[in-house]
Design an enzyme around this catalytic site. Structure first.
Site, PDB file in Angstrom:
ATOM      1  N   ASP A  61     -23.127  35.491 106.635  1.00  0.00           N
ATOM      2  CA  ASP A  61     -24.005  34.579 105.902  1.00  0.00           C
ATOM      3  C   ASP A  61     -23.276  33.260 105.663  1.00  0.00           C
ATOM      4  O   ASP A  61     -22.046  33.251 105.569  1.00  0.00           O
ATOM      5  CB  ASP A  61     -24.424  35.186 104.552  1.00  0.00           C
ATOM      6  N   ARG A  86     -31.628  34.632 113.019  1.00  0.00           N
ATOM      7  CA  ARG A  86     -31.903  35.842 112.232  1.00  0.00           C
ATOM      8  C   ARG A  86     -32.412  36.992 113.079  1.00  0.00           C
ATOM      9  O   ARG A  86     -33.268  37.760 112.655  1.00  0.00           O
ATOM     10  CB  ARG A  86     -32.933  35.547 111.124  1.00  0.00           C
ATOM     11  N   TYR A 101     -26.903  25.302  97.500  1.00  0.00           N
ATOM     12  CA  TYR A 101     -26.811  26.614  96.840  1.00  0.00           C
ATOM     13  C   TYR A 101     -25.713  26.611  95.772  1.00  0.00           C
ATOM     14  O   TYR A 101     -25.865  27.203  94.706  1.00  0.00           O
ATOM     15  CB  TYR A 101     -26.533  27.717  97.872  1.00  0.00           C
TER      16      TYR A 101
END
Ligand code: CP3
Length: 350
Positions: free
Chosen positions: A78, A28, A154
């Site tokens: 992502d 990140r 997710y």
């Protein structure tokens, strides 16, 4: 034919070599702690639009490399673009993170495509090409994907959970349906990584952020086995493909992970004890990690001590300096500068 020596320090470490000054990059490293990121972010409506805007995604990928002269750039994107390319509805809500149309029951699997829609991912591959043009020759370009289990958490919950409870429950109630979903994700991720290599990445990282919530036998089934399969399939098409695995929270299962998953290096989260990692992991595989991202927020003497402890523990073997998880949005830029210069002082100055 002469073989040119590898000029990217990060790739030398992935080949098992020791560098006196370890290469450094941060998970990140592109993101909200950088004012130049926030400026571009404001110009674009949604985070997902940014991921699929090749020109801006390339620019954001390069920002931290320009500012800190890191040894690697990681493609700005992502892990959840894969479910999106499988046809799952997905969006990001500001301040809340990702939202997906949850796969609440086995029958919902029927709504997914069998294979990824590569057309949706073209901007990612275009961004890779753009970054490559502007990257200094000694800097490695990293692609990535999420590991099947982490992406599935997710897809099943429909949002980011603290404990991955919906996915874990799904695993107990519907193991066959989960196995089917994992198979789809293995194939999708393999196709995705192969295209990233074809577009020019030097190596990829597989993020298994939620590996650590699984009991040991489930860890084998949903983390180790699919990751091992993915890597074998990628290398069948891209022989020698360089791959870093990051099974966050794997703890003592790390040993089993490196035995069974043929990664070129393993990323350690910040909870892994340094002596354990040096003796049991680094002797067998190059390692990457593992500064606590919160120590980087805190700064000061505690940050210096944490950096030195990691360099002292891992500096004698093949090692890539990184955090134990991603840079937090509150991280002061000055602390990142301090980290990089401390790592680069070299062993003689410590
Ligand atoms: O490392 C990098 O700099 C490359 C870019 C990257 C992002 N996400 C950008 C991002 C990478 C490698 C990821 C991986 C990712 N995404 C993971 C695995 C690693 C990890 O961090 O655990 C996961 C689980 C995701 C899913 C995801 N994306 C969540 C849960 C969130 C919301 C939380 C948050 O930090 O906002 C995101 C959003 C996201 N991904 C942002 C960035 C820069 C923030 C978006 C913004 O600008 O508002």
């Amino acid at each position: 034919m002469t073989v040119r020596p590898e000029i990217k320090p990060l790739l030398r470490v992935l080949a098992g070599e020791h560098e006196a000054i370890p290469p450094i990059w941060l998970m990140r490293q592109a993101g909200r702690y950088l004012p130049e990121y926030r400026k571009i972010r404001e110009q674009v409506g949604s985070f997902l639009d940014l991921c699929f805007d090749a020109k801006r995604a390339a620019e954001i990928t390069l920002q931290p490399v320009r500012r800190f002269a890191f040894d690697a750039a990681i493609l700005f994107s992502d892990i959840l673009v894969v479910p999106y390319a499988l046809g799952q509805k997905m969006w990001f809500e500001d301040g809340e993170g990702p939202k997906l149309d949850a796969l609440a029951s086995p029958s919902a699997l029927k709504t997914l495509r069998r294979k990824i829609d590569q057309a949706r991912l073209e901007p990612v591959y275009e961004a890779i090409g753009r970054v490559k043009q502007d990257l200094p020759p000694a800097v490695a370009l990293l692609g990535f994907c999420g590991a099947p289990w982490t992406v599935a958490t997710y897809m099943i919950a429909g949002y980011g959970t603290i404990d991955q409870l919906p996915a874990r429950l799904f695993a107990y109630r519907h193991p066959q349906a989960l196995a089917q979903l994992i198979d789809v994700l293995v194939e999708a991720s393999v196709d995705y990584l192969i295209r990233q290599f074809a577009a020019g990445v030097d190596a990829v990282q597989i993020f298994d952020t939620w590996a650590g919530v699984l009991p040991a036998n489930e860890f084998r089934k949903w983390c180790i086995e699919p990751c091992a399969r993915m890597i074998a399939a990628v290398r069948k098409r891209i022989p020698g493909a360089k791959i870093i695995g990051f099974p966050r929270g794997a703890a003592t299962q790390l040993e089993r992970y490196i035995e069974a998953v043929a990664v070129d290096a393993v990323g350690l989260d910040w909870t892994v004890e340094l002596a354990f990692a040096r003796e049991r992991i680094q002797k067998r595989r190059p390692i990457q990690g593992n500064l606590d991202p919160l120590a980087l927020v805190g700064g000061g003497a505690a940050l210096d001590r944490s950096i030195d402890a990691i360099l002292d523990a891992f500096g004698q073997g093949p090692f890539i300096f990184n955090l134990g998880h991603g840079v937090l949005p509150d991280t002061p830029v000055a602390h990142v500068e301090r980290l990089v210069s401390r790592v680069r002082r070299g062993p003689a100055r410590r």
